[in-house]
Design an enzyme around this catalytic site. Structure first.
Site, short mmCIF file in Angstrom:
data_model
loop_
_atom_site.label_atom_id
_atom_site.label_comp_id
_atom_site.label_asym_id
_atom_site.label_seq_id
_atom_site.Cartn_x
_atom_site.Cartn_y
_atom_site.Cartn_z
N HIS A 184 106.94 -62.35 64.81
CA HIS A 184 106.78 -61.29 65.82
C HIS A 184 107.64 -60.07 65.47
O HIS A 184 107.14 -58.93 65.44
CB HIS A 184 107.19 -61.83 67.19
N GLU A 185 108.91 -60.31 65.20
CA GLU A 185 109.80 -59.20 64.88
C GLU A 185 109.47 -58.57 63.54
O GLU A 185 109.64 -57.36 63.36
CB GLU A 185 111.26 -59.67 64.91
N HIS B 162 106.96 -55.87 64.11
CA HIS B 162 107.59 -54.62 64.54
C HIS B 162 108.25 -53.92 63.35
O HIS B 162 108.12 -52.70 63.17
CB HIS B 162 108.67 -54.91 65.60
#
Length: 377
Positions: free
Chosen positions: A29-30, A33
């Site tokens: 997920h990170e 980003h």
């Protein structure tokens, strides 16, 4: 000694699998980003798996501090100009930067760049799930059975509607079904909701209205779950159980379909929750996720990875909810900014984020209470 052995067994059997699954999901997920931010020209000052004090880390040539932190329940990417790991802008610090550096801050980036960077986290979760399912389907294939009835349970919705052994289910509410799993998936999330089952009998299609009964079942691990059942059973001989093998592209397609089933199933559950057809006690928090991780780990790495795929979709979907402090909340503000032509004021954003944080904390407390209630029986 027995207490020590029990504690070690709990850690290795539940905590370790849970942390492996959570770390994988958070990292991906990170990373979504991070990659989108770097691609957009936004500076990244920190990439952390976990919160709190840093345990170990290093700084790369771009000035990003990569670190593993002490509290392994999440993670964050901190962009240039952020005041904290929650990406709260430091307006004074950004304003003090020269124009060339201000453009590299998250706050100073173009609207579309901020939106892409925020959306990339949940999207990465969906990509992870699709990839896991695709690999599983490529290696193991998929076991399916034809939707042919071998047995009709007494006093069931199917019996009351007139379903007979040998009937072939061809559609549910007009939606074609090709496997018995299609039937199970559709019916299970529709307890006490009228449906029309189309069966083929002696070459003729019959539309049979029925209402799936809300039923509590116990899975192989002893967990109690409520779902809708119509009371039909198939078997090896009648259902023609078989394994379908997929090539790489077909496996990716099946991964997309499987991930989509999780999304629609989540919305069906929420709908049932609002209408009272299902109980809220099935909402789970970290304790239940840890328990599920330990249980799936007993079935092998493949089962644990499939749980990671399910959780990855769920976390991606949760993060897209339009709640301040979540990614969806940021995207909601960007949508307002696109319409108004100017960003929402810092004061309004601060109030909204406080409300959003309160809602998230309330949900976490409620889910954890459900977990404790489940453990206490």
């Amino acid at each position: 000694m027995e207490m020590l052995a029990g504690s070690l067994g709990f850690v290795t059997g539940y905590i370790v699998p849970f942390l492996i699954v959570l770390t994988l999901i958070v990292f991906v997920h990170e990373m979504g980003h991070y990659l989108a931010g770097r691609w957009s020209g936004i500076g990244v000052t920190a990439f952390s798996v976990g919160f709190g004090p840093e345990l170990l880390g290093f700084t790369d040539k771009h000035g990003t501090r990569w670190k593993l932190s002490a509290i392994p329940l999440g993670g964050y990417v901190k962009f240039l100009g952020d005041d904290d790991p929650a990406s709260t802008p430091d307006y004074d610090a950004v304003a003090a930067l020269p124009e060339s550096e201000r453009k590299r801050t998250f706050l100073g980036a173009a609207l579309w760049k901020r939106a892409v960077t925020v959306a990339a986290g949940p999207i990465a979760n969906f990509v992870l799930a699709i990839a896991i399912f695709a690999v599983m389907f490529s290696i193991y294939g998929r076991q399916i059975a034809d939707p042919i009835v071998a047995e009709v349970r007494p006093d069931s919705a199917a019996q009351e509607a007139g379903v007979r052994p040998g009937d072939l289910l061809v559609a549910l509410d007009g939606h074609a079904v090709t496997t018995f799993d299609d039937v199970r998936r559709y019916v299970s999330v529709r307890p006490e909701l009228p449906i029309t089952v189309t069966v083929r009998r002696d070459g003729e299609d019959l539309n049979l209205p029925m209402v799936p009964k809300r039923t509590e079942i116990t899975d192989q691990f002893g967990n109690k779950v409520e779902l809708g059942l119509i009371g039909i059973v198939t078997n090896q001989e009648t259902g023609n159980f078989r394994v379908v093998e997929y090539g790489p592209l077909e496996a990716v397609g099946q991964g997309v379909i499987q991930s989509w089933h999780i999304v629609t199933g989540t919305f069906d559950y929420l709908s049932n929750l609002v209408t009272g057809r299902m109980k809220a006690d099935q909402l789970g928090g970290p304790i239940r996720v840890a328990q599920a991780s330990g249980q799936m780990a007993t079935l092998g790495v493949a089962a644990l990875l499939q749980l990671a795929a399910v959780l990855s979709v769920s976390i991606g979907l949760l993060n897209l909810m339009p709640v301040p402090v979540l990614d969806g909340g940021h995207l909601m503000f960007y949508a307002v900014e696109a319409v108004r032509g100017r960003p929402v004021g810092p004061g309004a954003q601060d109030v909204a984020f406080r409300i959003g944080m309160a809602l998230v904390l309330m949900l976490m407390v409620f889910a954890t209470w459900n977990d404790i209630s489940m453990l206490l029986g």
